[in-house]
Write a protein that holds these residues in place. Structure first.
Motif, mmCIF file in Angstrom:
data_model
loop_
_atom_site.group_PDB
_atom_site.id
_atom_site.type_symbol
_atom_site.label_atom_id
_atom_site.label_comp_id
_atom_site.label_asym_id
_atom_site.label_seq_id
_atom_site.Cartn_x
_atom_site.Cartn_y
_atom_site.Cartn_z
ATOM 1 N N LEU A 1 12.087 -5.316 1.841
ATOM 2 C CA LEU A 1 13.633 -5.490 1.597
ATOM 3 C C LEU A 1 14.465 -5.690 2.845
ATOM 4 C CD1 LEU A 1 14.143 -1.819 -0.154
ATOM 5 C CD2 LEU A 1 14.211 -4.050 -1.063
ATOM 6 N N ILE A 2 14.057 -5.225 4.027
ATOM 7 C CA ILE A 2 14.822 -5.792 5.164
ATOM 8 C C ILE A 2 14.487 -7.213 5.444
ATOM 9 C CG2 ILE A 2 15.341 -5.261 7.605
ATOM 10 C CD1 ILE A 2 16.244 -3.095 5.849
ATOM 11 N N GLY A 3 13.455 -7.554 5.253
ATOM 12 C CA GLY A 3 12.891 -9.148 5.397
ATOM 13 C C GLY A 3 13.668 -9.927 4.507
ATOM 14 N N ARG A 4 13.891 -9.405 3.405
ATOM 15 C CA ARG A 4 14.694 -10.263 2.313
ATOM 16 C C ARG A 4 16.211 -10.281 2.721
ATOM 17 N NH1 ARG A 4 14.849 -11.035 -3.366
ATOM 18 N NH2 ARG A 4 12.624 -11.528 -2.897
ATOM 19 N N LEU A 5 16.724 -9.117 3.250
ATOM 20 C CA LEU A 5 18.224 -9.112 3.718
ATOM 21 C C LEU A 5 18.421 -9.977 4.764
ATOM 22 C CD1 LEU A 5 19.295 -5.374 3.253
ATOM 23 C CD2 LEU A 5 19.421 -7.188 1.819
ATOM 24 N N VAL B 1 0.818 -1.222 0.070
ATOM 25 C CA VAL B 1 0.105 -0.028 -0.046
ATOM 26 C C VAL B 1 0.897 1.141 0.155
ATOM 27 C CG1 VAL B 1 -1.900 1.186 1.180
ATOM 28 C CG2 VAL B 1 -1.972 -1.089 1.075
ATOM 29 N N THR B 2 2.087 1.149 0.695
ATOM 30 C CA THR B 2 2.593 2.304 0.931
ATOM 31 C C THR B 2 4.140 1.773 0.564
ATOM 32 O OG1 THR B 2 3.174 2.110 3.460
ATOM 33 C CG2 THR B 2 1.122 3.416 2.628
ATOM 34 N N LYS B 3 5.393 2.900 0.870
ATOM 35 C CA LYS B 3 6.450 2.686 0.322
ATOM 36 C C LYS B 3 6.982 2.092 1.752
ATOM 37 C CE LYS B 3 10.939 4.124 -0.572
ATOM 38 N NZ LYS B 3 11.217 4.270 0.594
ATOM 39 N N ASP B 4 6.331 2.473 2.974
ATOM 40 C CA ASP B 4 6.681 1.395 4.116
ATOM 41 C C ASP B 4 6.894 0.092 4.028
ATOM 42 O OD1 ASP B 4 7.326 4.028 5.250
ATOM 43 O OD2 ASP B 4 5.554 3.755 6.431
ATOM 44 N N ASP B 5 5.786 -0.532 3.130
ATOM 45 C CA ASP B 5 5.471 -1.910 2.866
ATOM 46 C C ASP B 5 6.597 -2.376 2.291
ATOM 47 O OD1 ASP B 5 3.072 -1.931 4.009
ATOM 48 O OD2 ASP B 5 2.039 -1.429 2.269
ATOM 49 N N ILE B 6 7.152 -1.513 1.202
ATOM 50 C CA ILE B 6 8.464 -2.063 0.413
ATOM 51 C C ILE B 6 9.832 -2.158 1.237
ATOM 52 C CG2 ILE B 6 10.249 -1.396 -1.445
ATOM 53 C CD1 ILE B 6 8.018 -0.026 -2.970
ATOM 54 N N ASP B 7 9.775 -1.113 2.237
ATOM 55 C CA ASP B 7 11.072 -1.092 3.160
ATOM 56 C C ASP B 7 10.856 -2.466 3.939
ATOM 57 O OD1 ASP B 7 11.736 1.516 2.431
ATOM 58 O OD2 ASP B 7 10.867 2.501 3.987
ATOM 59 N N ASP B 8 9.581 -2.840 4.381
ATOM 60 C CA ASP B 8 9.791 -3.841 5.276
ATOM 61 C C ASP B 8 10.072 -5.271 4.550
ATOM 62 O OD1 ASP B 8 8.891 -5.393 7.872
ATOM 63 O OD2 ASP B 8 7.001 -5.893 6.986
ATOM 64 N N ARG C 1 18.592 2.750 5.584
ATOM 65 C CA ARG C 1 17.443 3.864 5.945
ATOM 66 C C ARG C 1 15.804 3.062 6.199
ATOM 67 N NH1 ARG C 1 17.655 8.387 1.476
ATOM 68 N NH2 ARG C 1 15.783 8.613 2.480
ATOM 69 N N ALA C 2 15.630 1.856 5.447
ATOM 70 C CA ALA C 2 14.410 1.246 5.304
ATOM 71 C C ALA C 2 14.317 0.701 6.835
ATOM 72 C CB ALA C 2 14.635 0.313 4.492
ATOM 73 N N ALA C 3 15.507 0.567 7.450
ATOM 74 C CA ALA C 3 15.227 -0.172 8.690
ATOM 75 C C ALA C 3 15.096 0.792 9.903
ATOM 76 C CB ALA C 3 16.723 -0.889 9.007
ATOM 77 N N LEU C 4 15.326 2.166 9.752
ATOM 78 C CA LEU C 4 15.272 3.170 10.642
ATOM 79 C C LEU C 4 13.610 3.712 10.781
ATOM 80 C CD1 LEU C 4 18.375 5.691 9.550
ATOM 81 C CD2 LEU C 4 17.967 3.959 11.796
ATOM 82 N N ALA C 5 13.295 3.584 11.862
ATOM 83 C CA ALA C 5 11.908 3.736 12.337
ATOM 84 C C ALA C 5 10.843 3.097 11.530
ATOM 85 C CB ALA C 5 11.637 5.272 11.954
ATOM 86 N N MET C 6 11.319 1.693 11.435
ATOM 87 C CA MET C 6 10.443 0.885 10.777
ATOM 88 C C MET C 6 9.841 -0.072 11.780
ATOM 89 S SD MET C 6 10.998 -1.977 7.989
ATOM 90 C CE MET C 6 11.959 -3.190 9.112
ATOM 91 N N VAL C 7 8.627 -0.582 11.647
ATOM 92 C CA VAL C 7 7.968 -1.391 12.591
ATOM 93 C C VAL C 7 8.116 -2.880 12.127
ATOM 94 C CG1 VAL C 7 6.028 -2.156 13.846
ATOM 95 C CG2 VAL C 7 6.409 0.352 13.864
ATOM 96 N N PRO C 8 9.011 -3.501 12.242
ATOM 97 C CA PRO C 8 9.103 -5.069 11.875
ATOM 98 C C PRO C 8 7.952 -5.632 11.963
ATOM 99 C CG PRO C 8 10.373 -5.007 13.957
ATOM 100 C CD PRO C 8 9.691 -3.680 13.683
ATOM 101 N N THR C 9 7.672 -6.315 10.656
ATOM 102 C CA THR C 9 6.346 -7.232 10.654
ATOM 103 C C THR C 9 6.770 -8.399 10.076
ATOM 104 O OG1 THR C 9 5.456 -6.038 8.609
ATOM 105 C CG2 THR C 9 5.003 -5.430 10.927
#
Length: 230
Positions: free
Chosen positions: A70-74, A61-68, A111-119
């Motif tokens: 990305l970090i999940g993939r790493l 839905v949002t860019k935050d979803d992409i961030d989550d 930056r994707a990990a900063l201020a991101m709530v991990p889900t």
């Protein structure tokens, strides 16, 4: 009117791959790897996939979803040890070094990990593993949770700073990135009446490599964690 299988447009449509979370994540990583994290948008990811942004909204839905994603993939690449009470500090350094190196592969991605709530499951898996190591070391739960946040924040910030330095070096911006020799000359040329300590200890202030300073800071944080008695 029936479809004509000889129509090139219909053949292309038939071959078009469906949009999936995995393909979105692949495309997002491609954008970061080739253009940097600043270029990452839903529209840019959609363009890499050869579609429009609306095609992605079934999964994000949002860019935050992409961030989550990305970090999940790493974090899926992070290997977690079996928590060892006798080696918990070394284990933490090992896990966070893996995370640092993964961040450094993709410019600015921390930056994707900063201020991101991990889900994502993988992000939660790594967080659970880090917490388990701290608890095995005798750290009480609240302190372990806060320490995990502080350590993770430092690693993200370290990787972000490194990516910014690399970016400036590629842009040949000499006013922003100085060599150690230039920095030493700058510090030792400061007015002694205003900067006596900086002048006197200039060599020590600029000493060490990035990895050495990384290990030092992790140790500084961890060595202030006292296991609970009993």
């Amino acid at each position: 009117m029936s479809a004509d299988p000889r129509d090139p447009r219909q053949r292309r449509a038939a071959r078009k791959k469906p949009i999936t979370v995995e393909r979105i994540t692949d495309a997002a990583l491609e954008v970061v790897a080739t253009e940097g994290y600043d270029a990452l948008t839903i529209r840019r990811v959609a363009a890499v996939l050869g579609t429009g942004p609306s095609s992605l909204y079934a999964h994000i839905v949002t860019k935050d979803d992409i961030d989550d994603l990305l970090i999940g993939r790493l974090y899926a690449e992070v290997t977690l040890p079996e928590p060892d009470p006798a080696a918990w500090r070394e284990q933490l350094v090992g896990v966070y070094t893996q995370i640092r190196d993964l961040y450094l592969k993709y410019p600015g991605i921390s930056r994707a990990a900063l201020a991101m709530v991990p889900t994502s499951p993988e992000t939660l898996r790594v967080g659970e593993g880090i917490l388990a190591i701290l608890l095995a070391g005798g750290i009480e739960p609240r302190t372990a949770g806060w320490a995990r946040d502080a350590l993770s924040l430092y690693v993200s910030a370290y990787a972000l700073e490194q990516s910014l330095v690399r970016q400036r070096r590629r842009q040949e911006d000499p006013e922003w990135v100085l060599s150690q020799e230039e920095l030493l000359a700058h510090f030792t040329a400061l007015p002694p009446e205003k900067f006596p300590q900086t002048r006197a200890h200039a060599a020590e202030l600029i000493s060490g490599t990035g990895p050495a300073r990384f290990d030092f800071t992790l140790g500084l944080l961890m060595n202030n964690l006292a296991p609970t008695a009993g």
